[in-house]
Write an enzyme that holds these catalytic residues in place. Sequence first.
Site, mmCIF file in Angstrom:
data_model
loop_
_atom_site.group_PDB
_atom_site.id
_atom_site.type_symbol
_atom_site.label_atom_id
_atom_site.label_comp_id
_atom_site.label_asym_id
_atom_site.label_seq_id
_atom_site.Cartn_x
_atom_site.Cartn_y
_atom_site.Cartn_z
ATOM 1 N N TRP A 53 0.665 6.818 -7.124
ATOM 2 C CA TRP A 53 1.792 6.893 -6.189
ATOM 3 C C TRP A 53 2.893 7.802 -6.737
ATOM 4 O O TRP A 53 3.449 8.631 -6.023
ATOM 5 C CB TRP A 53 2.311 5.500 -5.900
ATOM 6 C CG TRP A 53 3.219 5.314 -4.720
ATOM 7 C CD1 TRP A 53 4.191 4.360 -4.608
ATOM 8 C CD2 TRP A 53 3.252 6.030 -3.470
ATOM 9 N NE1 TRP A 53 4.822 4.446 -3.381
ATOM 10 C CE2 TRP A 53 4.259 5.472 -2.668
ATOM 11 C CE3 TRP A 53 2.527 7.105 -2.966
ATOM 12 C CZ2 TRP A 53 4.576 5.943 -1.395
ATOM 13 C CZ3 TRP A 53 2.838 7.586 -1.688
ATOM 14 C CH2 TRP A 53 3.843 7.004 -0.924
ATOM 15 N N GLY A 103 6.128 1.433 3.260
ATOM 16 C CA GLY A 103 5.491 1.653 4.555
ATOM 17 C C GLY A 103 4.015 1.947 4.376
ATOM 18 O O GLY A 103 3.490 1.932 3.260
ATOM 19 N N ALA A 107 -1.414 6.675 -1.477
ATOM 20 C CA ALA A 107 -1.178 7.851 -2.325
ATOM 21 C C ALA A 107 -2.230 8.917 -2.097
ATOM 22 O O ALA A 107 -1.928 10.120 -2.105
ATOM 23 C CB ALA A 107 -1.175 7.419 -3.791
ATOM 24 N N LYS A 128 2.168 -8.341 2.022
ATOM 25 C CA LYS A 128 1.002 -7.777 2.727
ATOM 26 C C LYS A 128 -0.160 -7.586 1.762
ATOM 27 O O LYS A 128 -1.323 -7.623 2.160
ATOM 28 C CB LYS A 128 1.366 -6.472 3.429
ATOM 29 C CG LYS A 128 1.918 -5.367 2.538
ATOM 30 C CD LYS A 128 0.862 -4.459 1.969
ATOM 31 C CE LYS A 128 1.479 -3.420 1.064
ATOM 32 N NZ LYS A 128 0.480 -2.519 0.443
ATOM 33 N N ASN A 160 -6.178 -3.697 -3.043
ATOM 34 C CA ASN A 160 -6.160 -5.131 -2.758
ATOM 35 C C ASN A 160 -7.342 -5.524 -1.878
ATOM 36 O O ASN A 160 -8.023 -6.515 -2.132
ATOM 37 C CB ASN A 160 -4.835 -5.504 -2.077
ATOM 38 C CG ASN A 160 -3.654 -5.368 -3.013
ATOM 39 O OD1 ASN A 160 -3.401 -6.222 -3.850
ATOM 40 N ND2 ASN A 160 -2.925 -4.265 -2.884
#
Length: 337
Positions: free
Chosen positions: A12, A134, A138, A189, A254
């Site tokens: 990122w 948001g 990456a 999330k 994830n």
Amino acid sequence: MAKVGIIGAGSWGIALSVLLHNNGHEITVWSALENEIEMLNRDHEQKEKLPGVKLSEDTCFTTDLAKAVDGKDILVLAVPSSFTRSTAHLMKAHVAKDQIIVNVAKGIEESTLMTLSQVIEDEIPQADVAVLSGPSHAEEVGRGIPTTIVVGAGTKKTAEYIQNVFMSDVFRVYTSPDVLGIELGAALKNVVALAAGIADGLGYGDNTKAALITRGITEIARLGIAMGGKFETFCGLSGIGDLIVTCASMHSRNRRAGILIGQGKTMDEAMDEVKMVVEGVFSAKAAMGLAKKYDVELPIIEQVNEVLFDNKSAATAVRDLMLRDKKIETVSDDEWN
């Protein structure tokens, strides 16, 4: 032109360094890992975490934290959430009063239940701390694929300055005053994405995925609003937007870890195979701590915790979710009267 220090040379941080360099800014990237900086200086590519994305010859890569921080208009803190406090502690001596720090990591500190911006403010009280979040893998940002994101800050002036620095024809930036809501959506999330991956690993289908996304954002918003976040934030980019992309994409570490767990691997085995930090694992316990503190029900996140830390089988967790007490969805009983 802004002078930007990127603190963290993972996927990122490197993707954002490419974006910001393409926007005409002067970029310095810092990592604590000498071999990582040697690779970046030699190859101008993060071959381990963002292969195929070439970096400019005039981007500076360094292990000298002072060089990355001193005199910069913006600092982008892009280390994994578990290293946010320790890195902020190291930065403190070099950060000037009101120097802008944009946190782009996603998580909640388990020991304190602080959001990451709160952790940074705790360690560096003189900084002007903002967040950027948001639906933004990456792998896609580094390749210039159109992406939309939101910046949260304590003042409109800071938010709009960051917006101007990051905005481009492939990176649209909105602003918001709801820093807390943005961070909670970003952190939680990841836990729901673990659940979505587990369902995929079990061989379940689109119906299951849609249910997890829909009921997952309900849980996130329930807790976020109880903590003072705004409902609209959870309907936006850092809420439902980030949840959709993280639950649906194979770029999501994830989701990938969840798939492996659903296929029978342990949490540790899944994390080893993904070979990147799985932030949802670190946020899962913290989420339950917040649920207890604010007396909020988080049934999906609770089952993820039991699978991760209590050796509960994934199939049993899904069954227990399906057989919970019957509920009404969006209206109260009074509205039928």
